[in-house]
Motif scaffolding. Structure first.
Motif, PDB file in Angstrom:
ATOM      1  N   MET A   1       0.840  -1.175   0.000  1.00  0.00           N
ATOM      2  CA  MET A   1       0.000   0.000   0.000  1.00  0.00           C
ATOM      3  C   MET A   1       0.884   1.235   0.000  1.00  0.00           C
ATOM      4  O   MET A   1       1.872   1.303   0.698  1.00  0.00           O
ATOM      5  N   ARG A   2       0.493   2.207  -0.822  1.00  0.00           N
ATOM      6  CA  ARG A   2       1.249   3.453  -0.882  1.00  0.00           C
ATOM      7  C   ARG A   2       0.274   4.619  -0.854  1.00  0.00           C
ATOM      8  O   ARG A   2      -0.914   4.469  -1.113  1.00  0.00           O
ATOM      9  N   CYS A   3       0.802   5.804  -0.569  1.00  0.00           N
ATOM     10  CA  CYS A   3      -0.025   6.999  -0.493  1.00  0.00           C
ATOM     11  C   CYS A   3       0.769   8.177  -1.016  1.00  0.00           C
ATOM     12  O   CYS A   3       1.887   8.423  -0.564  1.00  0.00           O
ATOM     13  N   LEU A   4       0.196   8.907  -1.976  1.00  0.00           N
ATOM     14  CA  LEU A   4       0.784  10.132  -2.508  1.00  0.00           C
ATOM     15  C   LEU A   4      -0.234  11.237  -2.318  1.00  0.00           C
ATOM     16  O   LEU A   4      -1.384  11.118  -2.748  1.00  0.00           O
ATOM     17  N   VAL A   5       0.179  12.313  -1.634  1.00  0.00           N
ATOM     18  CA  VAL A   5      -0.692  13.451  -1.378  1.00  0.00           C
ATOM     19  C   VAL A   5       0.059  14.709  -1.791  1.00  0.00           C
ATOM     20  O   VAL A   5       1.249  14.857  -1.480  1.00  0.00           O
ATOM     21  N   THR A   6      -0.641  15.620  -2.477  1.00  0.00           N
ATOM     22  CA  THR A   6      -0.018  16.880  -2.864  1.00  0.00           C
ATOM     23  C   THR A   6      -0.775  18.056  -2.280  1.00  0.00           C
ATOM     24  O   THR A   6      -1.952  17.960  -1.944  1.00  0.00           O
ATOM     25  N   GLY A   7      -0.073  19.160  -2.158  1.00  0.00           N
ATOM     26  CA  GLY A   7      -0.627  20.465  -1.822  1.00  0.00           C
ATOM     27  C   GLY A   7       0.148  21.458  -2.661  1.00  0.00           C
ATOM     28  O   GLY A   7       1.110  21.074  -3.344  1.00  0.00           O
ATOM     29  N   PRO A   8      -0.224  22.722  -2.650  1.00  0.00           N
ATOM     30  CA  PRO A   8       0.554  23.687  -3.416  1.00  0.00           C
ATOM     31  C   PRO A   8       2.036  23.653  -3.003  1.00  0.00           C
ATOM     32  O   PRO A   8       2.353  23.810  -1.829  1.00  0.00           O
ATOM     33  N   HIS A   9       2.902  23.337  -3.920  1.00  0.00           N
ATOM     34  CA  HIS A   9       4.366  23.295  -3.743  1.00  0.00           C
ATOM     35  C   HIS A   9       4.866  22.146  -2.883  1.00  0.00           C
ATOM     36  O   HIS A   9       6.057  22.081  -2.582  1.00  0.00           O
ATOM     37  N   THR A  10       3.995  21.239  -2.416  1.00  0.00           N
ATOM     38  CA  THR A  10       4.431  20.161  -1.536  1.00  0.00           C
ATOM     39  C   THR A  10       3.842  18.822  -1.958  1.00  0.00           C
ATOM     40  O   THR A  10       2.786  18.760  -2.562  1.00  0.00           O
ATOM     41  N   ALA A  11       4.551  17.757  -1.611  1.00  0.00           N
ATOM     42  CA  ALA A  11       4.056  16.402  -1.842  1.00  0.00           C
ATOM     43  C   ALA A  11       4.638  15.483  -0.776  1.00  0.00           C
ATOM     44  O   ALA A  11       5.758  15.698  -0.306  1.00  0.00           O
ATOM     45  N   THR A  12       3.860  14.477  -0.380  1.00  0.00           N
ATOM     46  CA  THR A  12       4.364  13.437   0.509  1.00  0.00           C
ATOM     47  C   THR A  12       4.041  12.084  -0.110  1.00  0.00           C
ATOM     48  O   THR A  12       3.017  11.907  -0.758  1.00  0.00           O
ATOM     49  N   LEU A  13       4.947  11.154   0.099  1.00  0.00           N
ATOM     50  CA  LEU A  13       4.782   9.799  -0.391  1.00  0.00           C
ATOM     51  C   LEU A  13       5.169   8.845   0.723  1.00  0.00           C
ATOM     52  O   LEU A  13       6.204   9.021   1.365  1.00  0.00           O
ATOM     53  N   THR A  14       4.315   7.846   0.978  1.00  0.00           N
ATOM     54  CA  THR A  14       4.690   6.735   1.840  1.00  0.00           C
ATOM     55  C   THR A  14       4.442   5.457   1.061  1.00  0.00           C
ATOM     56  O   THR A  14       3.506   5.370   0.277  1.00  0.00           O
ATOM     57  N   ALA A  15       5.312   4.493   1.264  1.00  0.00           N
ATOM     58  CA  ALA A  15       5.177   3.220   0.555  1.00  0.00           C
ATOM     59  C   ALA A  15       5.952   2.146   1.286  1.00  0.00           C
ATOM     60  O   ALA A  15       6.919   2.428   1.995  1.00  0.00           O
ATOM     61  N   VAL A  16       5.525   0.914   1.089  1.00  0.00           N
ATOM     62  CA  VAL A  16       6.255  -0.241   1.606  1.00  0.00           C
ATOM     63  C   VAL A  16       7.271  -0.646   0.537  1.00  0.00           C
ATOM     64  O   VAL A  16       6.910  -0.828  -0.627  1.00  0.00           O
ATOM     65  N   ILE A  17       8.511  -0.774   0.928  1.00  0.00           N
ATOM     66  CA  ILE A  17       9.579  -1.160   0.005  1.00  0.00           C
ATOM     67  C   ILE A  17       9.384  -2.624  -0.372  1.00  0.00           C
ATOM     68  O   ILE A  17       9.290  -3.497   0.492  1.00  0.00           O
ATOM     69  N   THR A  18       9.303  -2.900  -1.676  1.00  0.00           N
ATOM     70  CA  THR A  18       9.101  -4.273  -2.148  1.00  0.00           C
ATOM     71  C   THR A  18      10.328  -4.843  -2.838  1.00  0.00           C
ATOM     72  O   THR A  18      10.410  -6.048  -3.041  1.00  0.00           O
ATOM     73  N   GLU A  19      11.268  -3.979  -3.200  1.00  0.00           N
ATOM     74  CA  GLU A  19      12.467  -4.449  -3.900  1.00  0.00           C
ATOM     75  C   GLU A  19      13.599  -3.467  -3.652  1.00  0.00           C
ATOM     76  O   GLU A  19      13.388  -2.259  -3.616  1.00  0.00           O
ATOM     77  N   VAL A  20      14.797  -3.990  -3.484  1.00  0.00           N
ATOM     78  CA  VAL A  20      15.996  -3.169  -3.277  1.00  0.00           C
ATOM     79  C   VAL A  20      17.062  -3.659  -4.248  1.00  0.00           C
ATOM     80  O   VAL A  20      17.254  -4.867  -4.401  1.00  0.00           O
ATOM     81  N   GLY A  21      17.738  -2.731  -4.899  1.00  0.00           N
ATOM     82  CA  GLY A  21      18.779  -3.087  -5.856  1.00  0.00           C
ATOM     83  C   GLY A  21      20.001  -3.667  -5.170  1.00  0.00           C
ATOM     84  O   GLY A  21      20.167  -3.577  -3.941  1.00  0.00           O
ATOM     85  N   PRO A  22      20.896  -4.272  -5.957  1.00  0.00           N
ATOM     86  CA  PRO A  22      22.120  -4.857  -5.406  1.00  0.00           C
ATOM     87  C   PRO A  22      22.907  -3.831  -4.581  1.00  0.00           C
ATOM     88  O   PRO A  22      23.093  -2.697  -5.010  1.00  0.00           O
ATOM     89  N   GLY A  23      23.298  -4.229  -3.405  1.00  0.00           N
ATOM     90  CA  GLY A  23      24.066  -3.355  -2.515  1.00  0.00           C
ATOM     91  C   GLY A  23      23.216  -2.353  -1.759  1.00  0.00           C
ATOM     92  O   GLY A  23      23.735  -1.566  -0.979  1.00  0.00           O
ATOM     93  N   GLY A  24      21.893  -2.379  -1.985  1.00  0.00           N
ATOM     94  CA  GLY A  24      20.994  -1.436  -1.314  1.00  0.00           C
ATOM     95  C   GLY A  24      20.737  -1.829   0.129  1.00  0.00           C
ATOM     96  O   GLY A  24      21.132  -2.905   0.579  1.00  0.00           O
ATOM     97  N   PRO A  25      20.052  -0.959   0.865  1.00  0.00           N
ATOM     98  CA  PRO A  25      19.783  -1.236   2.282  1.00  0.00           C
ATOM     99  C   PRO A  25      18.776  -2.373   2.455  1.00  0.00           C
ATOM    100  O   PRO A  25      18.001  -2.657   1.545  1.00  0.00           O
TER     101      PRO A  25
END
Length: 102
Positions: free
Chosen positions: A1-25
């Motif tokens: 589940m993810r959430c993207l919300v915008t306002g004038p000049h602003t945005a927030t995003l939350t998401a569950v990480i489903t994949e990480v590239g090689p060497g990633g956290p």
């Protein structure tokens, strides 16, 4: 589940990480929050800022122990606090549609 919300000049995003590239956290399965402030362009540089929930800004104190990371809720990200030093972001805000009449 993810959430993207915008306002004038602003945005927030939350998401569950489903994949990480090689060497990633090791963050697969973890919900993270990210925010952007679009400061526009002024004389060739950006006044944009970002905020992120990892790296010590989303802490939960427990008694006298060192605080641990608190869980990130749906549609929650910290205020954009860190200046963007290279590149930039453009936020295109869209108003919500009117509520249905019933």
């Amino acid at each position: 589940m993810r959430c993207l919300v915008t306002g004038p000049h602003t945005a927030t995003l939350t998401a569950v990480i489903t994949e990480v590239g090689p060497g990633g956290p090791p963050d697969v399965g973890r919900r993270l929050g990210f925010s952007v402030y679009d400061g526009g362009k002024d004389k060739g540089h950006s006044d944009d800022h970002v905020g992120f929930s990892w790296n010590g800004v989303n802490l939960m104190p427990v008694d006298d122990a060192a605080p641990g990371e608190a869980p990130v809720g749906t549609c929650m990200a910290p205020a954009p606090y860190a200046p963007v030093t290279k590149g930039g972001y453009t936020v295109e805000h869209a108003e919500l549609p009117p509520a249905p009449k019933s």
